[in-house]
Design a protein around this motif. Structure first.
Motif, mmCIF file in Angstrom:
data_model
loop_
_atom_site.group_PDB
_atom_site.id
_atom_site.type_symbol
_atom_site.label_atom_id
_atom_site.label_comp_id
_atom_site.label_asym_id
_atom_site.label_seq_id
_atom_site.Cartn_x
_atom_site.Cartn_y
_atom_site.Cartn_z
ATOM 1 N N PHE A 134 51.515 -20.450 -33.704
ATOM 2 C CA PHE A 134 52.370 -21.558 -34.113
ATOM 3 C C PHE A 134 51.558 -22.851 -34.185
ATOM 4 O O PHE A 134 50.625 -23.054 -33.418
ATOM 5 C CB PHE A 134 53.531 -21.743 -33.129
ATOM 6 C CG PHE A 134 54.643 -20.749 -33.299
ATOM 7 C CD1 PHE A 134 55.597 -20.919 -34.305
ATOM 8 C CD2 PHE A 134 54.730 -19.642 -32.472
ATOM 9 C CE1 PHE A 134 56.619 -19.995 -34.462
ATOM 10 C CE2 PHE A 134 55.762 -18.721 -32.621
ATOM 11 C CZ PHE A 134 56.710 -18.892 -33.623
ATOM 12 N N ASP B 165 55.030 -27.223 -33.539
ATOM 13 C CA ASP B 165 56.062 -26.204 -33.344
ATOM 14 C C ASP B 165 55.947 -25.570 -31.962
ATOM 15 O O ASP B 165 56.960 -25.253 -31.322
ATOM 16 C CB ASP B 165 55.963 -25.128 -34.425
ATOM 17 C CG ASP B 165 56.333 -25.652 -35.809
ATOM 18 O OD1 ASP B 165 57.275 -26.462 -35.895
ATOM 19 O OD2 ASP B 165 55.683 -25.261 -36.791
ATOM 20 N N TYR C 264 61.647 -25.030 -37.233
ATOM 21 C CA TYR C 264 62.430 -24.001 -36.533
ATOM 22 C C TYR C 264 63.484 -24.611 -35.609
ATOM 23 O O TYR C 264 63.872 -24.001 -34.624
ATOM 24 C CB TYR C 264 61.482 -23.114 -35.719
ATOM 25 C CG TYR C 264 60.311 -22.599 -36.508
ATOM 26 C CD1 TYR C 264 60.490 -21.681 -37.544
ATOM 27 C CD2 TYR C 264 59.013 -23.040 -36.246
ATOM 28 C CE1 TYR C 264 59.418 -21.212 -38.282
ATOM 29 C CE2 TYR C 264 57.936 -22.572 -36.979
ATOM 30 C CZ TYR C 264 58.147 -21.664 -37.994
ATOM 31 O OH TYR C 264 57.080 -21.200 -38.728
ATOM 32 N N THR D 248 63.720 -15.190 -40.140
ATOM 33 C CA THR D 248 62.274 -15.006 -40.259
ATOM 34 C C THR D 248 61.749 -14.349 -38.994
ATOM 35 O O THR D 248 62.412 -14.354 -37.947
ATOM 36 C CB THR D 248 61.559 -16.364 -40.455
ATOM 37 O OG1 THR D 248 61.766 -17.171 -39.285
ATOM 38 C CG2 THR D 248 62.121 -17.119 -41.672
ATOM 39 N N GLU E 225 59.463 -15.492 -37.279
ATOM 40 C CA GLU E 225 59.210 -16.567 -36.328
ATOM 41 C C GLU E 225 60.410 -16.813 -35.416
ATOM 42 O O GLU E 225 60.241 -17.173 -34.254
ATOM 43 C CB GLU E 225 58.845 -17.862 -37.072
ATOM 44 C CG GLU E 225 57.455 -17.885 -37.683
ATOM 45 C CD GLU E 225 57.381 -17.132 -39.005
ATOM 46 O OE1 GLU E 225 56.260 -16.928 -39.510
ATOM 47 O OE2 GLU E 225 58.443 -16.743 -39.534
#
Length: 376
Positions: free
Chosen positions: A129, A133, A159, A278, A280
């Motif tokens: 990341f 983030d 995010y 996603t 993530e």
């Protein structure tokens, strides 16, 4: 009819998945009573923003940009950090710092229980990341929704939706996560440790000076935390000054509830399928759990270390209450103490650590903003 068919044809499978996620959040809020004031509006908003050609979010139709009301609210209340800060006034007005003032050493537990934030920050950066983030994800460990929103938005994290859902979900899961971690780290003998009751007579002057001094000290230690800690302490000053009772009640009830409604529905703009579904997001949920668990670990281990050098032993479970999930964590620790020994009352000690955790999480948020800002 043509419009209906066009919308049905434009419906993406990912949007249907988000409807299900929204439904799950609503179910958890209503049926399981898990942070209903926030999970319910987030859940409904998730469905709202994932409808085909939803007018609630900004979109471009036939070359014409149509501004959605949820995006307007996001720009007005979250992108400028207004909603989280106003909510902190309400939270500050709800908190009674008396248990902390009668036992100031609990401040150290509020600091120790932020260990998970910095551990997860390093871990998130290691798994790929971006620094901004990674910092935003790590703050999930603060177990403090407004701080998570503030930090994620400060860094303009991609995010923010996943971070907020994780933060509030894990806060709601305190009664499940914390007992598991505590039992793994402590022996029954340690959980049976009794702590002496503290005097509760704190002068009004001390209660008034406390939020002022904390703001000054925090501002010097972590300047980026001034907005967060300042609004929190201003809310507490309204409570303790004794001449603004009507404002205190308004902050605790009307203001806090109103801002929470807007906050939940507005965050949903970041719950659109293309932003949320996603790989993530799954990683963030896992990292958030790690951050939350290791904050508990930090508090418990700190208490165990103190016990190595102290004659008056501290029940390590109290250290776990050093996270910011107020007052849930204090209640969990108190309940666990009673389960081990029906005459072991840990509530006041746990509350002291818990309110210290509220301060600690805000300062940690400001500190990590300051740290990452310098790196970037």
């Amino acid at each position: 009819m043509n419009v209906i068919f066009e919308n049905l044809l434009s419906l993406e499978p990912q949007q249907v998945v988000m409807w299900i996620i929204g439904g799950i959040l609503i179910y958890l809020a209503i049926k399981k009573d898990m942070e209903p004031t926030l999970l319910l509006p987030i859940g409904f908003g998730t469905i709202l923003v994932n409808l085909p050609s939803s007018g609630a979010v900004t979109q471009v139709i036939d070359g014409v940009k149509e501004i959605g009301i949820i995006d307007v609210l996001f720009d007005a209340g979250i992108s400028n950090e207004l909603f989280p800060l106003l909510l902190f006034i309400g939270i500050g007005a709800m908190i009674d710092f008396t248990p902390l003032l009668t036992n100031p050493k609990m401040l150290f537990f509020g600091a120790a229980a932020q260990f998970g934030i910095f551990f997860t920050f390093s871990l998130a950066a290691l798994v790929g990341f971006e620094m901004k983030d990674a910092a935003s994800i790590a703050i999930i460990g603060a177990a403090d929704g407004p701080t998570s929103i503030f930090v994620a938005n400060y860094f303009n994290s991609n995010y923010i939706g996943a971070i907020v859902v994780a933060a509030y979900s894990y806060m709601a899961l305190v009664p499940i996560i914390q007992p598991f971690v505590i039992i793994k780290l402590t022996t029954r003998k340690e959980r049976l440790i009794r702590m002496e009751a503290r005097r509760e007579d704190v002068s009004k002057t001390a209660k008034i000076l406390f939020p002022i001094l904390v703001t000054i000290i925090a501002g010097i230690m972590a300047p980026k935390s001034v907005a967060l800690i300042g609004f929190l302490m201003f809310g507490n000053l309204i409570r303790e000054c004794g001449v603004l009772n009507s404002l205190s009640e308004t902050a605790q009830n009307v203001l806090a509830n109103l801002i929470t409604i807007f906050l939940g529905i507005t965050i949903s703009t970041k719950m659109q399928a293309e932003l949320f579904l996603t790989k993530e997001t799954l990683m963030i949920l896992c990292l958030g759990l790690i951050a939350f668990a290791f904050d508990t670990v930090g508090g418990v281990l700190f208490a165990k270390i103190i016990n190595l050098f102290s004659k008056k032993k501290i029940n390590p479970m109290v250290g776990a209450a050093g996270i910011s999930a107020f007052p849930m964590s204090a209640r969990v620790v108190h309940k666990m103490g009673l389960q081990e020994d029906p005459h072991n009352f840990l509530l006041m000690h746990a509350v002291g650590a818990n309110v210290a955790g509220q301060i600690g999480s805000v300062i940690a948020g400001g500190f990590i903003i300051n740290l990452v800002s310098k790196i970037l």
